[in-house]
Design an enzyme around this catalytic site. Structure first.
Site, PDB file in Angstrom:
ATOM      1  N   LYS A   1       0.842  -1.204   0.000  1.00  0.00           N
ATOM      2  CA  LYS A   1       0.000   0.000   0.000  1.00  0.00           C
ATOM      3  C   LYS A   1       0.877   1.254   0.000  1.00  0.00           C
ATOM      4  O   LYS A   1       0.598   2.218  -0.718  1.00  0.00           O
ATOM      5  CB  LYS A   1      -0.937  -0.008   1.217  1.00  0.00           C
ATOM      6  CG  LYS A   1      -2.064  -1.038   1.075  1.00  0.00           C
ATOM      7  CD  LYS A   1      -2.844  -1.250   2.365  1.00  0.00           C
ATOM      8  CE  LYS A   1      -3.844  -2.381   2.205  1.00  0.00           C
ATOM      9  NZ  LYS A   1      -4.551  -2.731   3.444  1.00  0.00           N
TER      10      LYS A   1
ATOM     11  N   GLN B   1      -4.158  -1.410   9.621  1.00  0.00           N
ATOM     12  CA  GLN B   1      -4.137  -2.755   9.043  1.00  0.00           C
ATOM     13  C   GLN B   1      -4.757  -3.757  10.025  1.00  0.00           C
ATOM     14  O   GLN B   1      -4.360  -3.824  11.184  1.00  0.00           O
ATOM     15  CB  GLN B   1      -2.676  -3.146   8.704  1.00  0.00           C
ATOM     16  CG  GLN B   1      -2.542  -4.474   7.979  1.00  0.00           C
ATOM     17  CD  GLN B   1      -3.209  -4.472   6.605  1.00  0.00           C
ATOM     18  OE1 GLN B   1      -3.138  -3.508   5.856  1.00  0.00           O
ATOM     19  NE2 GLN B   1      -3.883  -5.561   6.279  1.00  0.00           N
TER      20      GLN B   1
ATOM     21  N   ASP C   1     -10.867   3.378   4.567  1.00  0.00           N
ATOM     22  CA  ASP C   1     -11.247   1.960   4.436  1.00  0.00           C
ATOM     23  C   ASP C   1     -12.762   1.799   4.382  1.00  0.00           C
ATOM     24  O   ASP C   1     -13.268   0.736   4.020  1.00  0.00           O
ATOM     25  CB  ASP C   1     -10.710   1.153   5.631  1.00  0.00           C
ATOM     26  CG  ASP C   1      -9.355   0.532   5.330  1.00  0.00           C
ATOM     27  OD1 ASP C   1      -9.078   0.248   4.150  1.00  0.00           O
ATOM     28  OD2 ASP C   1      -8.578   0.336   6.283  1.00  0.00           O
TER      29      ASP C   1
END
Ligand code: NAD
Length: 296
Positions: free
Chosen positions: A53, A97, A120
């Site tokens: 990412k 994460q 997200d």
């Protein structure tokens, strides 16, 4: 019929080129999109996702604020990192994460992220907006699946879609996006799961089958109607002594046989995977535009 393979890498590369141009245009206005990344612990899979990412951010010119934290971090300390990123005007998106260690209350962490920086799309405020059809950050993997369909010329409107899997990060949000009265939706959606009585009965009548079960060979050729579109979200490791790593990655779909029956199919790897990171970049750039007052 032999299916056309949907090239997720190419579709993602095209979208990233467009995002790179957007970021360059923003730079001329003095705006640099910033992503705050939090990784707790040293799980190898999580580390490699976060590294991928960050590399993708760098490639298109997004600034990334790297926070690699010890697995023994307390809830309070972790929350202070989130609060710092929430307040930092250089940061337009915060990525935590998952999974977090068992000692951490994951929901409390996700709830603490400023919904305006929740790239997200996991914060309940953004989930609620998505479900009610308001503008919101869409979760990256489901949004990536929908973009793959659109960019491959698949008609979603009116299609019978069967999703296999009901997780909060893939199955449920995907169903919600696809049923909206919007250019991304207007499909008729069935969501199947481990308590579904006869999975094949559902998949066999679908125009589009989306597998997100996390189990190899969940979808076999006899479960697909001729000409169906098959999207494989699954990523599973299977032992393979011919590979240096000792394993290879496969999806949830019996690719070799299903491709002889479907009209379009995604491979694993190289299908949905590259789109997930692309949609994260997209959300970060949109967030920066919004913060700079460049979007309504
Ligand atoms: P999960 O384990 O949280 O959910 C799996 C779902 O599938 C569950 O709802 C379960 O009810 C259902 N299921 C499992 N076996 C089934 C069966 N035989 N029949 C019917 N339903 C079944 O998983 P997840 O987080 O949603 O991820 C699903 C898969 O997608 C995993 O392989 C994961 O690695 C992969 N994934 C890929 C990406 C990507 O970017 N490519 C992103 C997220 C997840």
């Amino acid at each position: 019929m032999t299916a056309k393979i949907i090239d997720g890498k190419q579709i993602a590369a095209d979208m990233r080129a467009k995002l790179r141009a957007d970021v360059a245009a923003l730079a001329k206005k003095g705006v640099v999109p910033g992503l705050g990344v939090i990784l707790v612990g040293d799980d190898p899979a999580s580390k490699s996702y976060v590294t991928a990412k960050q590399k993708a951010c760098e490639e298109i010119g997004i600034y990334s604020d790297d926070n690699r934290l010890s697995a023994s971090i307390s809830q309070k300390e972790l929350m202070s990192h989130i609060n710092r990123l929430n307040k930092d005007p250089r940061i337009h998106g915060i990525l935590t994460q998952l999974p977090l260690p068992d000692t951490i209350d994951e929901l409390e962490v996700l709830m603490a992220i400023d919904p305006a920086k929740d790239v997200d799309g996991f914060h309940p405020i953004n989930v609620g907006k998505m479900v009610t059809g308001q503008k919101a950050f869409l979760p990256c993997t489901p949004h990536g699946v929908v973009q793959l369909l659109i960019k491959s010329g698949v008609k979603i409107e009116g299609a019978d879609v069967v999703i296999v899997g009901r997780s909060n990060i893939v199955g449920k949000p995907l169903a919600n996006i696809l049923i909206q009265k919007s250019p991304l939706g207007n499909a008729t959606v069935t969501v199947c799961h481990t308590r579904t009585r006869n999975l094949a009965e559902h998949t066999k009548r679908a125009d589009i089958v989306i597998a997100a079960a996390g189990c190899p060979n969940t979808i076999t050729a006899d479960m697909i109607k001729d000409g169906a579109v098959v999207i494989d979200v699954g990523v599973n490791r299977v032992e393979d002594s011919t590979k240096k790593a000792g394993y290879r990655l496969v999806g949830d779909v019996d690719f070799e046989n299903v491709k002889e029956k479907a009209s379009l199919i995604t491979p694993v790897p190289g299908g949905v995977g590259p789109m997930t990171i692309t949609m994260l970049l997209y959300n970060a750039v949109e967030s920066a535009k919004h913060a700079a007052g460049l979007l309504k």
